[in-house]
Structure formats: C-alpha cells, structure tokens
Design a protein around this motif. Structure first.
Motif, PDB file in Angstrom:
ATOM      1  N   ILE A   1       1.880  16.947 -85.473  1.00  0.00           N
ATOM      2  CA  ILE A   1       2.295  16.709 -86.855  1.00  0.00           C
ATOM      3  C   ILE A   1       3.776  16.355 -86.934  1.00  0.00           C
ATOM      4  O   ILE A   1       4.229  15.751 -87.910  1.00  0.00           O
ATOM      5  N   TYR A   2       4.540  16.709 -85.889  1.00  0.00           N
ATOM      6  CA  TYR A   2       5.999  16.553 -85.958  1.00  0.00           C
ATOM      7  C   TYR A   2       6.462  15.169 -85.510  1.00  0.00           C
ATOM      8  O   TYR A   2       6.037  14.669 -84.455  1.00  0.00           O
ATOM      9  N   ARG A   3       7.333  14.583 -86.300  1.00  0.00           N
ATOM     10  CA  ARG A   3       7.940  13.311 -85.950  1.00  0.00           C
ATOM     11  C   ARG A   3       8.898  13.499 -84.764  1.00  0.00           C
ATOM     12  O   ARG A   3       9.516  14.541 -84.622  1.00  0.00           O
ATOM     13  N   ARG A   4       9.017  12.468 -83.961  1.00  0.00           N
ATOM     14  CA  ARG A   4       9.955  12.417 -82.834  1.00  0.00           C
ATOM     15  C   ARG A   4       9.608  13.377 -81.698  1.00  0.00           C
ATOM     16  O   ARG A   4      10.356  13.509 -80.747  1.00  0.00           O
TER      17      ARG A   4
ATOM     18  N   PRO B   1      -1.058  10.422 -79.186  1.00  0.00           N
ATOM     19  CA  PRO B   1      -1.620   9.132 -78.757  1.00  0.00           C
ATOM     20  C   PRO B   1      -0.702   7.965 -79.101  1.00  0.00           C
ATOM     21  O   PRO B   1      -0.128   7.913 -80.184  1.00  0.00           O
ATOM     22  N   THR B   2      -0.585   7.047 -78.156  1.00  0.00           N
ATOM     23  CA  THR B   2       0.201   5.842 -78.379  1.00  0.00           C
ATOM     24  C   THR B   2      -0.649   4.817 -79.127  1.00  0.00           C
ATOM     25  O   THR B   2      -1.867   4.982 -79.258  1.00  0.00           O
ATOM     26  N   LYS B   3      -0.019   3.769 -79.603  1.00  0.00           N
ATOM     27  CA  LYS B   3      -0.758   2.709 -80.298  1.00  0.00           C
ATOM     28  C   LYS B   3      -1.793   2.084 -79.375  1.00  0.00           C
ATOM     29  O   LYS B   3      -2.900   1.727 -79.812  1.00  0.00           O
ATOM     30  N   GLU B   4      -1.453   1.962 -78.090  1.00  0.00           N
ATOM     31  CA  GLU B   4      -2.411   1.415 -77.124  1.00  0.00           C
ATOM     32  C   GLU B   4      -3.622   2.331 -76.994  1.00  0.00           C
ATOM     33  O   GLU B   4      -4.770   1.871 -76.947  1.00  0.00           O
ATOM     34  N   GLU B   5      -3.375   3.633 -76.953  1.00  0.00           N
ATOM     35  CA  GLU B   5      -4.482   4.586 -76.824  1.00  0.00           C
ATOM     36  C   GLU B   5      -5.334   4.639 -78.083  1.00  0.00           C
ATOM     37  O   GLU B   5      -6.537   4.898 -78.011  1.00  0.00           O
ATOM     38  N   MET B   6      -4.740   4.382 -79.239  1.00  0.00           N
ATOM     39  CA  MET B   6      -5.501   4.393 -80.498  1.00  0.00           C
ATOM     40  C   MET B   6      -6.460   3.204 -80.600  1.00  0.00           C
ATOM     41  O   MET B   6      -7.451   3.271 -81.328  1.00  0.00           O
ATOM     42  N   GLN B   7      -6.156   2.121 -79.901  1.00  0.00           N
ATOM     43  CA  GLN B   7      -7.017   0.932 -79.867  1.00  0.00           C
ATOM     44  C   GLN B   7      -7.376   0.419 -81.259  1.00  0.00           C
ATOM     45  O   GLN B   7      -8.506  -0.019 -81.510  1.00  0.00           O
ATOM     46  N   GLY B   8      -6.427   0.488 -82.163  1.00  0.00           N
ATOM     47  CA  GLY B   8      -6.668  -0.048 -83.501  1.00  0.00           C
ATOM     48  C   GLY B   8      -7.381   0.901 -84.446  1.00  0.00           C
ATOM     49  O   GLY B   8      -7.590   0.568 -85.620  1.00  0.00           O
ATOM     50  N   ILE B   9      -7.757   2.069 -83.966  1.00  0.00           N
ATOM     51  CA  ILE B   9      -8.431   3.058 -84.816  1.00  0.00           C
ATOM     52  C   ILE B   9      -7.392   3.793 -85.664  1.00  0.00           C
ATOM     53  O   ILE B   9      -6.362   4.229 -85.155  1.00  0.00           O
ATOM     54  N   VAL B  10      -7.659   3.948 -86.940  1.00  0.00           N
ATOM     55  CA  VAL B  10      -6.750   4.656 -87.834  1.00  0.00           C
ATOM     56  C   VAL B  10      -6.715   6.140 -87.453  1.00  0.00           C
ATOM     57  O   VAL B  10      -7.748   6.779 -87.309  1.00  0.00           O
ATOM     58  N   HIS B  11      -5.498   6.654 -87.284  1.00  0.00           N
ATOM     59  CA  HIS B  11      -5.289   8.073 -87.000  1.00  0.00           C
ATOM     60  C   HIS B  11      -4.480   8.703 -88.133  1.00  0.00           C
ATOM     61  O   HIS B  11      -3.460   8.155 -88.542  1.00  0.00           O
ATOM     62  N   HIS B  12      -4.938   9.851 -88.603  1.00  0.00           N
ATOM     63  CA  HIS B  12      -4.264  10.573 -89.674  1.00  0.00           C
ATOM     64  C   HIS B  12      -3.652  11.875 -89.148  1.00  0.00           C
ATOM     65  O   HIS B  12      -4.021  12.376 -88.097  1.00  0.00           O
ATOM     66  N   MET B  13      -2.734  12.436 -89.902  1.00  0.00           N
ATOM     67  CA  MET B  13      -2.086  13.726 -89.640  1.00  0.00           C
ATOM     68  C   MET B  13      -1.236  13.720 -88.368  1.00  0.00           C
ATOM     69  O   MET B  13      -1.082  14.741 -87.689  1.00  0.00           O
ATOM     70  N   LEU B  14      -0.650  12.562 -88.081  1.00  0.00           N
ATOM     71  CA  LEU B  14       0.378  12.452 -87.061  1.00  0.00           C
ATOM     72  C   LEU B  14       1.698  12.168 -87.767  1.00  0.00           C
ATOM     73  O   LEU B  14       1.731  11.434 -88.756  1.00  0.00           O
ATOM     74  N   ASP B  15       2.787  12.761 -87.263  1.00  0.00           N
ATOM     75  CA  ASP B  15       4.121  12.464 -87.805  1.00  0.00           C
ATOM     76  C   ASP B  15       4.222  12.729 -89.309  1.00  0.00           C
ATOM     77  O   ASP B  15       4.708  11.895 -90.066  1.00  0.00           O
ATOM     78  N   VAL B  16       3.779  13.894 -89.741  1.00  0.00           N
ATOM     79  CA  VAL B  16       3.807  14.208 -91.171  1.00  0.00           C
ATOM     80  C   VAL B  16       4.863  15.257 -91.528  1.00  0.00           C
ATOM     81  O   VAL B  16       4.986  15.650 -92.685  1.00  0.00           O
ATOM     82  N   ALA B  17       5.638  15.709 -90.535  1.00  0.00           N
ATOM     83  CA  ALA B  17       6.657  16.731 -90.803  1.00  0.00           C
ATOM     84  C   ALA B  17       7.823  16.555 -89.845  1.00  0.00           C
ATOM     85  O   ALA B  17       7.679  15.990 -88.755  1.00  0.00           O
ATOM     86  N   GLU B  18       8.982  17.048 -90.253  1.00  0.00           N
ATOM     87  CA  GLU B  18      10.151  17.049 -89.388  1.00  0.00           C
ATOM     88  C   GLU B  18      10.106  18.287 -88.482  1.00  0.00           C
ATOM     89  O   GLU B  18       9.566  19.331 -88.873  1.00  0.00           O
ATOM     90  N   PRO B  19      10.674  18.203 -87.279  1.00  0.00           N
ATOM     91  CA  PRO B  19      10.600  19.323 -86.339  1.00  0.00           C
ATOM     92  C   PRO B  19      11.198  20.632 -86.843  1.00  0.00           C
ATOM     93  O   PRO B  19      10.792  21.702 -86.395  1.00  0.00           O
ATOM     94  N   ASP B  20      12.161  20.545 -87.761  1.00  0.00           N
ATOM     95  CA  ASP B  20      12.773  21.785 -88.239  1.00  0.00           C
ATOM     96  C   ASP B  20      12.093  22.327 -89.499  1.00  0.00           C
ATOM     97  O   ASP B  20      12.564  23.300 -90.094  1.00  0.00           O
ATOM     98  N   GLU B  21      10.976  21.725 -89.901  1.00  0.00           N
ATOM     99  CA  GLU B  21      10.225  22.210 -91.062  1.00  0.00           C
ATOM    100  C   GLU B  21       9.277  23.333 -90.650  1.00  0.00           C
ATOM    101  O   GLU B  21       8.700  23.310 -89.561  1.00  0.00           O
TER     102      GLU B  21
END
Length: 311
Positions: free
Chosen positions: A38-41, A49-69
């Motif tokens: 969930i944490y950015r960076r 998962p990287t964009k290559e690993e996602m293979q165009g599939i929509v992924h949700h609930m990644l990068d939705v919070a800052e690490p200090d939250e």
C-alpha cells in the motif's frame, strides 16, 4: 458464489503471477491484499508487481499511502470494499491476491470495525502510557477485558491502547466487538485458492533467491532514499521485514550481508505464520507444488477450480 477469487499464501509463493494469469482469462482485475504494498516508494522490499509483471491487468490498492502514515485493516477495508463492489458491478471477476490474512479475511467478511477516535481517547491514552508505562496500561486492560489482555504482550503498545480506546469510545470491549462481528455471515462468498510448496525447503529457496534479487535491484538504495526524504526509521512501514534489518545495518549495526541473512530468516518465519493463518480457513483449496513441478500445473489446477467464472 460471488465472482471473486481470493489467492492466498506465503511470501514468494507466486500469488501475483497466478492472479495475473487468471485475470487475463476471466476478465478480471486484481486487488492487492498486502499490508506493505500500500505504501508509495516502497517497491523493491515489498515485491510490488512491476508494470511488466502486471501484463496490462488493472491492479488496485497499490501505492495508496505514504510510508509515514498510520494504516490499519479498517482503513484497508474502507478503501478496498467500494473497489471490489465496482468490479463486480461491471460484470468482471475480482481477484484478491496477497499474504496479509487479516486484511483478506476482514474484506471478505465485511467486518464492522469500531469507529475512529472522536473524543480524544487515543491521545489521552497515549499520554497516560508515556507517563505511567505499558505495564500499567496492560493491567488496566486486564481489568476491563481479560481475554484481550491475555493475548497481548507489553511490547504491543498499539493494540493495548486500541483495545482501551475501543472500550472508552463505545462501552464495548474489543473482545465482545470481535465476537459479534464474527457471528455475522460473510458479506462475500469467494473461491479460495491457497499456494504452498512441498517440500517446504522449495519455498525457503524461493525466499532466499528473492532476497538476493531485491539487493541486486537496489533495495539498499531504496531504503536510503526513504530515510533521506525524512521517513522516520522507527515508523511502522520501516519496521517491515526487509526494511528494518537494512536500516539497522545502515546505522552501523552489522553488515549488509548480515542484514540480508536476517531478512531471509525472518521471511521464513513469516511464511510459517502466514500458512498457519490461511490453513484455518476450511474453504481454502490448496494448490501445492511438488518437487520439480512447474507453474503450469498450478495454473491448470487453478483454471479448473475457477472455470465457473468463465464467461
């Protein structure tokens, strides 16, 4: 059964790869169920998962919070539930994939969480803990909710204060709240798929390889950049396996290689705990790799179980 597939299992077991393959075949979208992704960076150390690993599939609930939250299971469910409902409303298959069992179970159950603080109870309790110590706070909880207190260690400050806070806010113990919640039928009825390895050493070997790959990909640099940006070394996100060990090394407590060995060891222990959690689920369909068996056999078994979703 709802148009939902839950893919669970220990770290490094191949959950992301299976989720992507099933999503491609079943008109699906993936909802990550990982308390660190969930944490950015924080990409390399969380095996995001990287964009290559996602293979165009929509992924949700990644990068939705800052690490200090501060983040919690209740916040995860608050954010993920409308996403899940939207995927289903659009006639697609929702594939929930990850190793954070509490998050996954709570999302599927539709848990009724205790309310967020509104009276300043948490602040008062935090101050009291600072002044009197956690032994006093645990004793206080033991008088209110002995069942919850018995399960908590003095070092578990966050959960002790949360249990006291729930009682002050609602007049109900957290034990009573959890029992009431568990008595409610689950909101969703998914197909459960669990990944494992036999012999277990095969999983441990994958964990060891992953740690080495993370170092090659620049995990230490990622951690250095987080610290340089002002992320506190003691914040919850930085206490995750794969981060805290290298933070210690960067602070002069051991070498990078010693830290890597600690990560390998901690990851193996974590994998055991994950398997223990998921094995309590009687609805889980276990997909186990035996010996030299490759991913194609696991995918075949998963397809067979998921054929009911094939449109």
């Amino acid at each position: 059964m709802d148009n939902i597939i839950c893919i669970a299992g220990p770290t490094a077991s191949g959950k992301t790869a299976l989720a992507v393959e099933l999503a491609k075949e079943l008109n699906g979208e993936v909802i990550s169920c990982d308390s660190m992704q969930i944490y950015r960076r924080m990409d390399i150390g969380t095996a995001k998962p990287t964009k290559e690993e996602m293979q165009g599939i929509v992924h949700h609930m990644l990068d939705v919070a800052e690490p200090d939250e501060d983040f919690s299971v209740s916040r995860y469910c608050e954010m993920a539930t409308p996403i899940l409902d939207d995927i289903l409303a659009r006639g697609k298959t929702a594939i929930i994939a990850g190793g954070t069992g509490l998050y996954m179970d709570s999302l599927i159950r539709g848990n009724d969480f205790a309310p967020y603080p509104s009276t300043g109870a948490r602040e008062r309790l935090e101050k009291e803990a600072d002044e009197k110590g956690m032994d006093v706070m645990l004793t206080k909880l033991r008088a209110i909710d002995p069942v919850a207190a018995e399960k908590l260690h003095l070092a578990d400050r966050k959960r002790i204060i949360r249990a006291l806070e729930v009682f002050e806010e609602t007049g109900e113990t957290i034990t009573a709240h959890n029992l009431r919640t568990q008595a409610i039928p689950p909101r969703y009825s998914p197909l459960w798929l669990g990944l494992d390895f036999e012999p277990r050493q095969a999983l441990y070997d994958r964990i060891d390889l992953r740690v080495g790959l993370m170092l090659e990909q620049g995990l230490v640099k990622e951690i250095q950049e987080l610290l340089s940006s002002g992320i506190p070394a003691k914040c919850t996100a930085m206490q995750a396996i794969g981060y805290k060990e290298f933070v210690a090394a960067l602070e002069g407590n051991g070498t990078i290689e010693e830290a890597a060995d600690e990560v390998r060891k901690a990851s193996r222990h974590y994998a055991k705990r994950q398997l223990t959690w998921f094995r309590r689920n009687p609805a889980m369909n276990w997909l186990t790799r035996h010996g030299g068996e490759d991913f194609s056999e696991i995918l075949r078994q998963a397809r067979q179980l998921a054929c009911q979703f094939d449109k």
